[in-house]
Design a protein around this motif. Structure first.
Motif, PDB file in Angstrom:
ATOM      1  N   ILE A  94       0.951  -1.370   0.124  1.00  0.00           N
ATOM      2  CA  ILE A  94      -0.090  -0.393  -0.111  1.00  0.00           C
ATOM      3  C   ILE A  94       1.118   0.847   0.216  1.00  0.00           C
ATOM      4  O   ILE A  94       1.785   1.406   1.284  1.00  0.00           O
ATOM      5  N   VAL A  95       1.154   1.953  -0.851  1.00  0.00           N
ATOM      6  CA  VAL A  95       2.181   3.354  -1.282  1.00  0.00           C
ATOM      7  C   VAL A  95       1.093   4.445  -0.620  1.00  0.00           C
ATOM      8  O   VAL A  95       1.688   5.189  -0.453  1.00  0.00           O
ATOM      9  N   ARG A  96      -0.076   4.696  -1.006  1.00  0.00           N
ATOM     10  CA  ARG A  96      -0.837   5.778  -0.325  1.00  0.00           C
ATOM     11  C   ARG A  96      -1.739   5.399   0.165  1.00  0.00           C
ATOM     12  O   ARG A  96      -3.397   4.363  -0.198  1.00  0.00           O
ATOM     13  N   LYS A  97      -2.057   5.752   1.468  1.00  0.00           N
ATOM     14  CA  LYS A  97      -3.650   5.534   2.286  1.00  0.00           C
ATOM     15  C   LYS A  97      -4.085   7.760   2.609  1.00  0.00           C
ATOM     16  O   LYS A  97      -3.666   7.699   3.316  1.00  0.00           O
ATOM     17  N   GLU A  98      -5.519   7.154   2.371  1.00  0.00           N
ATOM     18  CA  GLU A  98      -6.276   8.469   2.797  1.00  0.00           C
ATOM     19  C   GLU A  98      -7.442   8.757   3.016  1.00  0.00           C
ATOM     20  O   GLU A  98      -8.137   7.674   2.717  1.00  0.00           O
ATOM     21  N   VAL A  99      -7.027   9.137   4.323  1.00  0.00           N
ATOM     22  CA  VAL A  99      -9.061   8.896   4.873  1.00  0.00           C
ATOM     23  C   VAL A  99      -9.794   9.936   3.720  1.00  0.00           C
ATOM     24  O   VAL A  99     -10.037  11.002   3.921  1.00  0.00           O
ATOM     25  N   LEU A 100     -10.796   9.041   3.655  1.00  0.00           N
ATOM     26  CA  LEU A 100     -11.514  10.790   3.196  1.00  0.00           C
ATOM     27  C   LEU A 100     -12.688  11.200   3.942  1.00  0.00           C
ATOM     28  O   LEU A 100     -13.267  12.486   3.451  1.00  0.00           O
ATOM     29  N   ASN A 101     -13.025  10.275   4.478  1.00  0.00           N
ATOM     30  CA  ASN A 101     -14.517  10.607   5.087  1.00  0.00           C
ATOM     31  C   ASN A 101     -14.582   9.025   6.526  1.00  0.00           C
ATOM     32  O   ASN A 101     -13.762   8.559   6.752  1.00  0.00           O
ATOM     33  N   PRO A 102     -15.250   9.688   7.693  1.00  0.00           N
ATOM     34  CA  PRO A 102     -15.179   8.528   8.873  1.00  0.00           C
ATOM     35  C   PRO A 102     -14.766   7.134   8.091  1.00  0.00           C
ATOM     36  O   PRO A 102     -15.218   6.464   8.870  1.00  0.00           O
ATOM     37  N   GLN A 103     -15.672   6.953   7.376  1.00  0.00           N
ATOM     38  CA  GLN A 103     -16.502   5.224   7.066  1.00  0.00           C
ATOM     39  C   GLN A 103     -15.606   5.556   5.607  1.00  0.00           C
ATOM     40  O   GLN A 103     -15.866   3.359   4.712  1.00  0.00           O
ATOM     41  N   ILE A 104     -14.777   6.022   5.184  1.00  0.00           N
ATOM     42  CA  ILE A 104     -14.503   5.879   3.472  1.00  0.00           C
ATOM     43  C   ILE A 104     -12.680   6.454   3.417  1.00  0.00           C
ATOM     44  O   ILE A 104     -12.402   7.428   3.958  1.00  0.00           O
ATOM     45  N   ILE A 156      -7.794   2.144  -5.022  1.00  0.00           N
ATOM     46  CA  ILE A 156      -9.163   1.458  -4.923  1.00  0.00           C
ATOM     47  C   ILE A 156      -9.537   2.296  -3.588  1.00  0.00           C
ATOM     48  O   ILE A 156      -9.009   2.838  -2.522  1.00  0.00           O
ATOM     49  N   ILE A 157     -11.516   1.957  -3.466  1.00  0.00           N
ATOM     50  CA  ILE A 157     -11.875   3.335  -2.664  1.00  0.00           C
ATOM     51  C   ILE A 157     -12.679   2.737  -1.555  1.00  0.00           C
ATOM     52  O   ILE A 157     -13.498   1.419  -2.065  1.00  0.00           O
ATOM     53  N   LYS A 159     -17.128  -7.287   8.416  1.00  0.00           N
ATOM     54  CA  LYS A 159     -15.360  -7.406   8.774  1.00  0.00           C
ATOM     55  C   LYS A 159     -14.576  -7.009   8.002  1.00  0.00           C
ATOM     56  O   LYS A 159     -12.785  -7.026   8.324  1.00  0.00           O
ATOM     57  N   THR A 160     -14.384  -7.857   6.663  1.00  0.00           N
ATOM     58  CA  THR A 160     -13.537  -7.240   5.748  1.00  0.00           C
ATOM     59  C   THR A 160     -12.994  -5.437   5.507  1.00  0.00           C
ATOM     60  O   THR A 160     -11.515  -5.386   5.410  1.00  0.00           O
ATOM     61  N   THR A 161     -13.584  -4.971   5.595  1.00  0.00           N
ATOM     62  CA  THR A 161     -13.381  -3.332   5.425  1.00  0.00           C
ATOM     63  C   THR A 161     -13.184  -3.219   6.028  1.00  0.00           C
ATOM     64  O   THR A 161     -11.869  -2.020   6.921  1.00  0.00           O
ATOM     65  N   ARG A 162     -13.355  -3.111   8.007  1.00  0.00           N
ATOM     66  CA  ARG A 162     -13.108  -3.378   9.269  1.00  0.00           C
ATOM     67  C   ARG A 162     -11.217  -3.108   9.128  1.00  0.00           C
ATOM     68  O   ARG A 162     -10.832  -2.160   9.443  1.00  0.00           O
ATOM     69  N   ASP A 163     -11.106  -4.174   8.633  1.00  0.00           N
ATOM     70  CA  ASP A 163      -9.753  -5.090   8.978  1.00  0.00           C
ATOM     71  C   ASP A 163      -9.283  -4.331   7.675  1.00  0.00           C
ATOM     72  O   ASP A 163      -7.587  -4.251   8.321  1.00  0.00           O
ATOM     73  N   LEU A 164      -9.477  -4.018   6.946  1.00  0.00           N
ATOM     74  CA  LEU A 164      -8.658  -3.416   6.005  1.00  0.00           C
ATOM     75  C   LEU A 164      -8.434  -1.611   6.358  1.00  0.00           C
ATOM     76  O   LEU A 164      -6.890  -0.682   6.398  1.00  0.00           O
ATOM     77  N   ALA A 165      -8.575  -1.331   6.927  1.00  0.00           N
ATOM     78  CA  ALA A 165      -8.691  -0.038   7.420  1.00  0.00           C
ATOM     79  C   ALA A 165      -7.371   0.084   8.469  1.00  0.00           C
ATOM     80  O   ALA A 165      -7.160   1.088   8.591  1.00  0.00           O
ATOM     81  N   GLN A 166      -7.595  -1.492   9.373  1.00  0.00           N
ATOM     82  CA  GLN A 166      -6.276  -1.438  10.026  1.00  0.00           C
ATOM     83  C   GLN A 166      -5.380  -1.825   9.311  1.00  0.00           C
ATOM     84  O   GLN A 166      -4.089  -1.481   9.357  1.00  0.00           O
ATOM     85  N   VAL A 167      -4.985  -2.331   8.399  1.00  0.00           N
ATOM     86  CA  VAL A 167      -3.611  -1.883   6.966  1.00  0.00           C
ATOM     87  C   VAL A 167      -3.289  -0.521   7.290  1.00  0.00           C
ATOM     88  O   VAL A 167      -4.025  -0.039   6.517  1.00  0.00           O
ATOM     89  N   GLU A 168      -2.015  -0.085   6.876  1.00  0.00           N
ATOM     90  CA  GLU A 168      -1.080   1.130   6.761  1.00  0.00           C
ATOM     91  C   GLU A 168      -0.758   1.520   5.619  1.00  0.00           C
ATOM     92  O   GLU A 168       0.148   0.317   5.641  1.00  0.00           O
ATOM     93  N   GLU A 169      -0.205   3.015   5.116  1.00  0.00           N
ATOM     94  CA  GLU A 169       0.738   2.481   4.327  1.00  0.00           C
ATOM     95  C   GLU A 169       1.803   1.893   4.770  1.00  0.00           C
ATOM     96  O   GLU A 169       2.342   2.570   6.394  1.00  0.00           O
TER      97      GLU A 169
END
Lengths: 283, 463
Positions: A5-15, A62-63, A69-79
């Motif tokens: 993951i070369v870039r991770k950006e929080v777009l809003n609290p859920q996305i 991807i956004i 479950k998976t999307t919650r876990d994915l949010a924990q994976v960092e740049e």
């Protein structure tokens, strides 16, 4: 082989957005296609629509909206961390050539998927109207990006907190009533939104393309889990789609199928393998 | 003197009412004593009829002779000369229609337990011998193999042995094809498959997972841009067939591919430790009578279903599954509803399947397959309470490759047309074999095709 993951950006609290190093996928990806990823050995295979790609950098964006479950876990994976699997591009690209005047409609997260379509149409010289809807102002995403690729951008919120109140369908109806002649409407978002957009366009005979995102495993036509009834025929969203003629979709069946694993999703969230606090060192 | 006992040494196995609640292997394998005793039943016939029944021509009497003397490693090496995956074949081959059907002992009594002996030898080797794999000297030529199922793995192994630089492309995240996603753990432990794959990697075979040929990379790119001298397509028959009847899109109706992939590849039987769920209700109907249907039915039972039915439109004699699988399924409490054919699925207001209508059948005149054609008995419809359906009536090849490869001839079933002896297709330097050519068949036939193609590719590229 893992995918950084070369870039991770929080777009809003859920996305949030993830730009992932996947050169083979980036080389072929087109708007409308999707990828399938798996976070780690315990993970599900989950499809995500390609939101952007950079062939030179070899990355695919991807956004993701946190919904299970998976999307919650994915949010924990960092740049800088890695995903174990990232395969694609899958599905058929959206046919965009030859469209002169189009309304691209995105609902919530669907906006992220509508963006590459709007971008490509804009680059092909089409007159692009983008209508996107969100629950409230704090959830609005990709405003600047969409502005850059549209001739007209309408952002509407359910509660009117951005100054425009109502659903995307109302905005579309207003434009049609005002005499705008679209040769095609492309709608991407929750099933109920896409269904309602189709209801608006049907009386006018405006071709309406929707993007389906059902549960699937392999994404190559193997499991048949993603079957959708289109014009009375069974189609696989993964290989025949994910885009279909919205006026031919059996929405009732699609919505019911979407609920098949709902109870399991809750159990998986409550009792599943916990990734929180563990670094994703898949490399 | 050969052991002239009439019956085969029975295979030790978990008791049916124990094993139908776990995913551990059903059969536990011969002991050394049993293996030697069974080997002594072999008459070591001069004309070796058993070998004619083997698609990869395992030197059966020779390997059995090694077992007789207690040289189990010698036996293993003898099998390995022609069979790349003995631990797999010993478990999943339909021996009763192949090698064992030709055994002279089988004329009056039980044939020699060739499959059981093959498995014993392979397991003994895995448990006792540390694999010393030498990388063959490279010959400077490159071959791409599409698909990492039995056919692709066999072709890859045979080509690597001859010095080719081989890359195997797999669409899934794990190599092994049907051996991983289709055949359940209780019939073929996944560790065994992964061990065989590790051996291929040690030999220098490069396996690229997450690459879908026909999407990520095209066949033409492999040949034109990536420098492969030949391509072997062993992508299998992955597209599930459905009945095409009312209610098939209801929730609770799966293809066997989806049901088994969730369980096997994604480890759905360990949910929620693993994230992929698999729904199984109380009353499960598995439609079809092949090995895949048996696997699905026995898996459903293990996942807690109370009643599991195999619904098959012909009779017991016509069941295409291996005899052993049918027998094991019956022992485990699977109910066979024979001469019945589903006509529609009935759902509730939330879109879940609740009932299935079947019509009873009778057998008429033989059809093109030589089996008696099932004919519906008018007015014999019956409604069954069913909350899970697994459609297991067959698979056809995935269209991704044929749709993206110009000039690759396919037949009306979507199978690639290839020469039986060499795997040659209508495209130069492109070979194909296994289920993508024959339609859904067996592991061993796919391996035989991989082997034949490897030889033909070697011949073409050495000229």
């Amino acid at each position: 082989m893992a995918y950084k993951i070369v870039r991770k950006e929080v777009l809003n609290p859920q996305i949030f957005l993830m730009e992932v190093e996947a050169p083979l996928v980036a080389r072929k990806a087109e708007p409308g296609q999707f990828i399938i990823l798996r976070i780690d050995e315990y993970g599900e295979r989950v499809p995500f629509t390609v939101a952007d790609f950079d062939r030179e950098k070899g990355t695919v964006t991807i956004i993701v909206q946190i919904v299970g479950k998976t999307t919650r876990d994915l949010a924990q994976v960092e740049e800088g961390e890695y995903l174990l699997d990232f395969a694609g591009p899958l599905g058929m690209p959206t046919p965009l050539e030859g469209i002169k005047k189009v309304a691209v409609i995105g609902g919530g997260l669907g906006t992220a998927i509508a963006y590459p379509q709007a971008k490509k149409l804009h680059n092909l010289g089409a007159d692009v109207t983008v209508i996107t809807g969100f629950r409230d102002k704090s959830l609005i995403i990709l405003e600047d990006e969409l502005k850059a690729v549209s001739d007209k951008l309408i952002i509407t919120t359910d509660d009117g907190s951005n100054g425009v109140k109502g659903f995307v369908t109302e905005r579309l109806q207003e434009l049609i009533d005002a005499g705008e002649k679209f040769d095609e409407v492309i709608a991407i978002g929750p099933l109920i939104m896409m269904k309602n957009v189709c209801k608006v366009t049907e009386p006018y005979g405006i071709k309406t393309t929707v993007s389906m995102n059902p549960v699937m495993i392999d994404g190559t036509g193997m499991c048949g889990g993603c079957r959708i009834i289109v014009g009375g025929e069974t189609k696989f969203a993964c290989v025949d789609g994910p885009d279909f003629d919205g006026h031919k979709i059996d929405w009732d069946s699609a919505m019911k199928r979407g609920r098949m694993f709902r109870e399991y999703e809750q159990r998986s969230c409550d009792e599943g393998h916990c990734r929180i606090g563990r670094s994703n060192n898949n490399a | 003197m050969p052991n002239m006992r009439a019956d085969k040494n029975p295979m030790p196995e978990q008791a049916p009412d124990v094993r139908n609640k776990n995913f551990l292997e059903v059969t536990t394998g011969y002991t050394e004593e049993m293996a030697r005793d069974e080997a002594d039943r072999c008459l070591n016939c001069k004309n070796k009829p058993c070998m004619n029944g083997c698609p990869v021509s395992v030197k059966i009497p020779e390997f059995i002779s090694f077992i007789k003397t207690g040289d189990f490693e010698g036996a293993y090496q003898k099998i390995k000369e022609t069979n790349a995956l003995p631990a797999v074949c010993g478990r999943v081959c339909p021996q009763e229609t192949q090698c064992e059907s030709k055994c002279v002992r089988g004329i009056k009594n039980d044939p020699v337990g060739i499959g059981r002996l093959e498995r014993f030898v392979a397991d003994w080797h895995m448990a006792n011998v540390e694999e010393k794999i030498e990388k063959p000297k490279p010959n400077g030529k490159k071959v791409a193999v599409v698909g990492s199922g039995p056919s692709g793995l066999t072709a890859a192994g045979d080509l690597a042995k001859r010095g080719y630089s081989v890359t195997v492309y797999e669409a899934f995240h794990t190599a092994g094809g049907v051996l991983m996603y289709g055949i359940p753990e209780f019939r073929l432990p996944k560790d065994i498959v992964q061990k065989e794959i590790a051996n291929l990697k040690a030999m220098g075979v490069d396996i690229q997972t997450n690459v879908i040929i026909g999407k990520t990379i095209m066949v033409d790119e492999l040949l034109d841009d990536m420098g492969y001298d030949a391509v072997y397509i062993g992508s299998g028959a992955g597209l599930p067939s459905f009945m095409g009847i009312e209610g098939e899109s209801l929730n609770g109706v799966y293809s066997a591919n989806e049901f088994l992939t969730r369980i096997n590849l994604m480890k759905g039987y360990k949910f929620p430790e693993y994230d992929t769920p698999v729904y199984v209700g109380k009353n499960v109907a598995v439609l079809g009578g092949g090995n895949v249907a048996m696997d699905a039915a026995r898996s459903a039972k293990r996942l807690g279903a109370e009643n599991v039915y195999i619904v098959y439109r012909r009779g017991k004699q016509e069941l295409p599954a291996r005899a052993e699988e049918v027998e094991h399924a019956e022992q485990e409490g699977i109910v066979f509803k024979l001469l019945q054919n589903p006509t529609r699925f009935i759902g509730d207001e939330n879109g879940w399947v609740k009932q299935m209508e079947v019509i009873h059948m009778e057998l008429g005149e033989p059809d093109a397959s030589g089996r008696r054609r099932p004919v519906p008995v008018e007015g014999s419809e019956e409604i069954l309470d069913i909350d899970t359906v697994v459609v297991s009536i067959g698979q056809t090849p995935n269209p991704l490759i044929r749709k993206t490869t110009k000039g690759l001839e396919t037949n009306r079933h979507g199978c690639i047309v290839a020469d039986e002896a060499t795997g040659k297709t209508s495209r130069e330097h492109v070979y194909a074999g296994g289920d993508v050519v024959t339609g859904a068949a067996t592991v061993i036939l796919a391996m035989g095709a991989g082997k034949a193609a490897a030889e033909a590719i070697d011949k073409e590229l050495s000229e």
